[in-house]
Design a protein around this motif. Structure first.
Motif, PDB file in Angstrom:
ATOM      1  N   GLN A 176       0.814  -1.214   0.000  1.00 11.99           N
ATOM      2  CA  GLN A 176       0.000   0.000   0.000  1.00 11.99           C
ATOM      3  C   GLN A 176       0.847   1.262   0.000  1.00 11.99           C
ATOM      4  O   GLN A 176       1.746   1.428   0.834  1.00 11.99           O
ATOM      5  CB  GLN A 176      -0.916  -0.005   1.229  1.00 11.99           C
ATOM      6  CG  GLN A 176      -1.851   1.192   1.341  1.00 11.99           C
ATOM      7  CD  GLN A 176      -2.595   1.199   2.670  1.00 11.99           C
ATOM      8  OE1 GLN A 176      -2.092   0.720   3.688  1.00 11.99           O
ATOM      9  NE2 GLN A 176      -3.810   1.737   2.653  1.00 11.99           N
ATOM     10  N   ASP A 177       0.576   2.193  -0.936  1.00 10.49           N
ATOM     11  CA  ASP A 177       1.135   3.546  -0.863  1.00 10.49           C
ATOM     12  C   ASP A 177       0.309   4.295   0.180  1.00 10.49           C
ATOM     13  O   ASP A 177      -0.743   4.863  -0.122  1.00 10.49           O
ATOM     14  CB  ASP A 177       1.052   4.246  -2.220  1.00 10.49           C
ATOM     15  CG  ASP A 177       2.101   3.742  -3.206  1.00 10.49           C
ATOM     16  OD1 ASP A 177       3.184   3.317  -2.757  1.00 10.49           O
ATOM     17  OD2 ASP A 177       1.838   3.743  -4.420  1.00 10.49           O
ATOM     18  N   LEU A 178       0.790   4.275   1.406  1.00 16.56           N
ATOM     19  CA  LEU A 178      -0.022   4.713   2.539  1.00 16.56           C
ATOM     20  C   LEU A 178       0.007   6.216   2.777  1.00 16.56           C
ATOM     21  O   LEU A 178      -1.015   6.830   3.100  1.00 16.56           O
ATOM     22  CB  LEU A 178       0.435   3.988   3.807  1.00 16.56           C
ATOM     23  CG  LEU A 178      -0.317   4.312   5.093  1.00 16.56           C
ATOM     24  CD1 LEU A 178      -1.781   3.934   4.980  1.00 16.56           C
ATOM     25  CD2 LEU A 178       0.326   3.597   6.279  1.00 16.56           C
ATOM     26  N   VAL A 179       1.186   6.827   2.628  1.00 17.94           N
ATOM     27  CA  VAL A 179       1.360   8.235   2.985  1.00 17.94           C
ATOM     28  C   VAL A 179       1.958   8.997   1.804  1.00 17.94           C
ATOM     29  O   VAL A 179       2.833   8.483   1.103  1.00 17.94           O
ATOM     30  CB  VAL A 179       2.273   8.388   4.220  1.00 17.94           C
ATOM     31  CG1 VAL A 179       2.507   9.867   4.541  1.00 17.94           C
ATOM     32  CG2 VAL A 179       1.666   7.676   5.421  1.00 17.94           C
ATOM     33  N   GLY A 180       1.491  10.218   1.583  1.00 21.58           N
ATOM     34  CA  GLY A 180       2.048  11.091   0.563  1.00 21.58           C
ATOM     35  C   GLY A 180       2.496  12.404   1.175  1.00 21.58           C
ATOM     36  O   GLY A 180       1.792  12.973   2.009  1.00 21.58           O
ATOM     37  N   PHE A 181       3.674  12.889   0.778  1.00 18.02           N
ATOM     38  CA  PHE A 181       4.205  14.166   1.234  1.00 18.02           C
ATOM     39  C   PHE A 181       4.302  15.117   0.040  1.00 18.02           C
ATOM     40  O   PHE A 181       4.938  14.795  -0.966  1.00 18.02           O
ATOM     41  CB  PHE A 181       5.592  14.009   1.854  1.00 18.02           C
ATOM     42  CG  PHE A 181       5.601  13.381   3.218  1.00 18.02           C
ATOM     43  CD1 PHE A 181       4.502  13.464   4.052  1.00 18.02           C
ATOM     44  CD2 PHE A 181       6.726  12.708   3.681  1.00 18.02           C
ATOM     45  CE1 PHE A 181       4.498  12.889   5.307  1.00 18.02           C
ATOM     46  CE2 PHE A 181       6.749  12.135   4.936  1.00 18.02           C
ATOM     47  CZ  PHE A 181       5.632  12.231   5.758  1.00 18.02           C
ATOM     48  N   THR A 182       3.676  16.287   0.135  1.00 16.79           N
ATOM     49  CA  THR A 182       3.798  17.317  -0.887  1.00 16.79           C
ATOM     50  C   THR A 182       4.753  18.379  -0.362  1.00 16.79           C
ATOM     51  O   THR A 182       4.531  18.945   0.710  1.00 16.79           O
ATOM     52  CB  THR A 182       2.426  17.950  -1.200  1.00 16.79           C
ATOM     53  OG1 THR A 182       1.521  16.915  -1.612  1.00 16.79           O
ATOM     54  CG2 THR A 182       2.551  18.977  -2.310  1.00 16.79           C
ATOM     55  N   LEU A 183       5.820  18.654  -1.127  1.00 12.65           N
ATOM     56  CA  LEU A 183       6.901  19.503  -0.648  1.00 12.65           C
ATOM     57  C   LEU A 183       7.084  20.732  -1.519  1.00 12.65           C
ATOM     58  O   LEU A 183       6.955  20.674  -2.750  1.00 12.65           O
ATOM     59  CB  LEU A 183       8.211  18.712  -0.613  1.00 12.65           C
ATOM     60  CG  LEU A 183       8.203  17.483   0.308  1.00 12.65           C
ATOM     61  CD1 LEU A 183       9.262  16.489  -0.112  1.00 12.65           C
ATOM     62  CD2 LEU A 183       8.419  17.915   1.756  1.00 12.65           C
ATOM     63  N   ALA A 184       7.395  21.856  -0.866  1.00  6.83           N
ATOM     64  CA  ALA A 184       7.828  23.065  -1.563  1.00  6.83           C
ATOM     65  C   ALA A 184       9.355  23.013  -1.668  1.00  6.83           C
ATOM     66  O   ALA A 184       9.986  22.017  -1.298  1.00  6.83           O
ATOM     67  CB  ALA A 184       7.369  24.297  -0.800  1.00  6.83           C
ATOM     68  N   HIS A 185       9.955  24.081  -2.183  1.00 10.13           N
ATOM     69  CA  HIS A 185      11.410  24.124  -2.296  1.00 10.13           C
ATOM     70  C   HIS A 185      12.057  23.917  -0.929  1.00 10.13           C
ATOM     71  O   HIS A 185      11.567  24.408   0.090  1.00 10.13           O
ATOM     72  CB  HIS A 185      11.857  25.470  -2.871  1.00 10.13           C
ATOM     73  CG  HIS A 185      11.580  25.611  -4.339  1.00 10.13           C
ATOM     74  ND1 HIS A 185      12.349  25.009  -5.307  1.00 10.13           N
ATOM     75  CD2 HIS A 185      10.603  26.278  -4.998  1.00 10.13           C
ATOM     76  CE1 HIS A 185      11.867  25.302  -6.503  1.00 10.13           C
ATOM     77  NE2 HIS A 185      10.800  26.064  -6.351  1.00 10.13           N
ATOM     78  N   ALA A 186      13.165  23.189  -0.885  1.00  6.22           N
ATOM     79  CA  ALA A 186      13.912  22.977   0.357  1.00  6.22           C
ATOM     80  C   ALA A 186      14.284  24.325   0.958  1.00  6.22           C
ATOM     81  O   ALA A 186      14.714  25.240   0.256  1.00  6.22           O
ATOM     82  CB  ALA A 186      15.164  22.147   0.068  1.00  6.22           C
ATOM     83  N   GLY A 187      14.085  24.443   2.257  1.00  7.34           N
ATOM     84  CA  GLY A 187      14.380  25.692   2.945  1.00  7.34           C
ATOM     85  C   GLY A 187      13.207  26.638   3.034  1.00  7.34           C
ATOM     86  O   GLY A 187      13.287  27.653   3.732  1.00  7.34           O
ATOM     87  N   SER A 188      12.114  26.324   2.339  1.00  6.91           N
ATOM     88  CA  SER A 188      10.921  27.173   2.422  1.00  6.91           C
ATOM     89  C   SER A 188      10.355  27.139   3.839  1.00  6.91           C
ATOM     90  O   SER A 188      10.382  26.105   4.507  1.00  6.91           O
ATOM     91  CB  SER A 188       9.843  26.684   1.440  1.00  6.91           C
ATOM     92  OG  SER A 188      10.313  26.703   0.118  1.00  6.91           O
ATOM     93  N   ASP A 189       9.882  28.265   4.287  1.00 10.86           N
ATOM     94  CA  ASP A 189       9.302  28.379   5.631  1.00 10.86           C
ATOM     95  C   ASP A 189       7.874  28.887   5.475  1.00 10.86           C
ATOM     96  O   ASP A 189       7.577  30.049   5.701  1.00 10.86           O
ATOM     97  CB  ASP A 189      10.144  29.329   6.476  1.00 10.86           C
ATOM     98  CG  ASP A 189       9.708  29.376   7.926  1.00 10.86           C
ATOM     99  OD1 ASP A 189       8.800  28.588   8.290  1.00 10.86           O
ATOM    100  OD2 ASP A 189      10.244  30.177   8.690  1.00 10.86           O
ATOM    101  N   LEU A 190       6.981  27.980   5.067  1.00  8.07           N
ATOM    102  CA  LEU A 190       5.620  28.368   4.694  1.00  8.07           C
ATOM    103  C   LEU A 190       4.573  28.018   5.741  1.00  8.07           C
ATOM    104  O   LEU A 190       3.447  28.508   5.667  1.00  8.07           O
ATOM    105  CB  LEU A 190       5.239  27.705   3.370  1.00  8.07           C
ATOM    106  CG  LEU A 190       6.140  28.030   2.173  1.00  8.07           C
ATOM    107  CD1 LEU A 190       5.722  27.206   0.960  1.00  8.07           C
ATOM    108  CD2 LEU A 190       6.093  29.502   1.843  1.00  8.07           C
ATOM    109  N   VAL A 191       4.901  27.165   6.680  1.00 10.48           N
ATOM    110  CA  VAL A 191       3.901  26.697   7.643  1.00 10.48           C
ATOM    111  C   VAL A 191       4.455  26.780   9.049  1.00 10.48           C
ATOM    112  O   VAL A 191       5.664  26.835   9.263  1.00 10.48           O
ATOM    113  CB  VAL A 191       3.465  25.244   7.336  1.00 10.48           C
ATOM    114  CG1 VAL A 191       2.868  25.146   5.945  1.00 10.48           C
ATOM    115  CG2 VAL A 191       4.627  24.283   7.472  1.00 10.48           C
ATOM    116  N   LYS A 192       3.561  26.789   9.998  1.00 10.77           N
ATOM    117  CA  LYS A 192       3.948  26.811  11.397  1.00 10.77           C
ATOM    118  C   LYS A 192       4.289  25.401  11.884  1.00 10.77           C
ATOM    119  O   LYS A 192       3.576  24.443  11.588  1.00 10.77           O
ATOM    120  CB  LYS A 192       2.811  27.379  12.252  1.00 10.77           C
ATOM    121  CG  LYS A 192       2.624  28.882  12.106  1.00 10.77           C
ATOM    122  CD  LYS A 192       3.758  29.638  12.767  1.00 10.77           C
ATOM    123  CE  LYS A 192       3.476  31.130  12.773  1.00 10.77           C
ATOM    124  NZ  LYS A 192       4.548  31.885  13.408  1.00 10.77           N
TER     125      LYS A 192
END
Length: 324
Positions: free
Chosen positions: A52-68
């Protein structure tokens, strides 16, 4: 312009409206709502557990600080709770999530993550028992569920979490409660005898659609054997249990019967989303399919009655921090 400034300049949300939507509920849609934060997507990764492909991660550019960080931690801890029976797989989530993680997707039993954060599908080898289709419903600006609809039943296929869409309020306590209630009230696919399901035998809890409440409800059976709605008050920030005549009658008359094949489904009204855009292309060269977009909650929800909240009561929204 740096990413953090570009992100914070996106369309802001109205706190009072957001609270109203969470309490009254969001509409069911035939395609996923795509938050502005996904315009920063550069990569989509999947974690596989067994077949099973259980988990998916959607990523912005490395080093981005977009979320708390607090918002990411909220979901990480819920994941560890859901997956605690598989400590080996949980090792993937023992460290803090990076701040360039802008969406997290988790599939349910017999489903798996597809090629984007909102896409879920039946696992290979799991054949549909009837004529099914997928629908989508938000529970907050951070939580969107994908349902597989068959024979009038909404089976949760997967849950997508956006740590801080549009760079606004975190609603940590409300989102934590929504995650817990949604996860615990799941009806597993294919449907089986409710009395024999894990949540009922281990926790004396189960989920069902209650027409009185007008939504999917988590029911909890206490020592007296009477089921009660378990809900969260988003104003007082407290859980509460309440009796419901419909759910009590259904509980005491419940009898498991094998479902008939290809029974016409009684469906919840679905909002049609007409505007179509292309999904962001990830750097791992996975195929992207066309998805439909609703640009804002305000464009799809209307006519909610005004909800007056006492000024003496602090809400999660009033306490929430904003991203600079």
């Amino acid at each position: 312009m740096v990413l953090s400034k570009l992100f914070s300049s996106s369309r802001s949300r109205d706190k009072k409206n957001e609270k109203k939507y969470i309490i009254n509920g969001y509409p069911l849609t035939n395609s996923p709502v795509i938050p502005d934060i996904l315009k920063h997507q550069v990569e989509f990764k999947k974690l596989r557990r067994g077949p099973q492909d259980l988990v998916g991660f959607t990523l912005a550019h490395a080093g981005s600080d977009l979320v708390k960080l607090e918002s990411l931690e909220l979901f990480r801890k819920n994941m560890l709770g859901w997956l605690r029976s598989d400590q080996s797989f949980c090792e993937n989530f023992n460290a803090e999530f990076p701040k360039n993680l802008i969406a997290i997707s988790v599939a349910r039993l017999n489903f798996e993550v597809g090629e984007s954060c909102q896409e879920y599908k039946l696992m290979n080898g799991v054949k549909p028992s009837g004529n099914g289709h997928f629908t989508y419903r938000k529970f907050s600006e951070c939580i969107q569920c994908t349902y597989y609809n068959e024979d009038g039943i909404e089976f949760l296929a997967g849950l997508t979490f956006y740590p801080a869409p549009h760079g606004r309020a975190q609603l940590l306590k409300s989102n934590d409660a929504l995650l817990r209630l949604t996860s615990n009230s799941v009806i597993d696919y294919p449907i089986g005898d409710r009395q024999s399901c894990w949540s009922m035998t281990q926790r004396r809890q189960y989920g069902r659609f209650c027409s009185v409440a007008g939504k999917h409800i988590l029911l909890e059976c206490l020592e007296d054997g009477v089921p009660r709605h378990r809900e969260y008050n988003h104003v007082t920030k407290e859980y509460r249990l309440s009796l419901c005549k419909e759910c009590c009658e259904e509980f005491f008359t419940y009898k498991w019967e094998e479902p008939k094949k290809d029974t016409p489904a009684i469906l919840t009204p679905i909002l049609t989303v007409e505007e179509s855009v292309s999904a962001p292309t990830s750097s791992n060269d996975s195929q992207s399919s066309a998805v439909s977009r609703v640009s804002s909650t305000e464009s799809i929800v209307g006519g909610f009655e005004r909800i007056d909240v006492s000024s003496e009561v602090e809400s999660d929204i009033n306490d929430a921090e904003l991203i600079d």
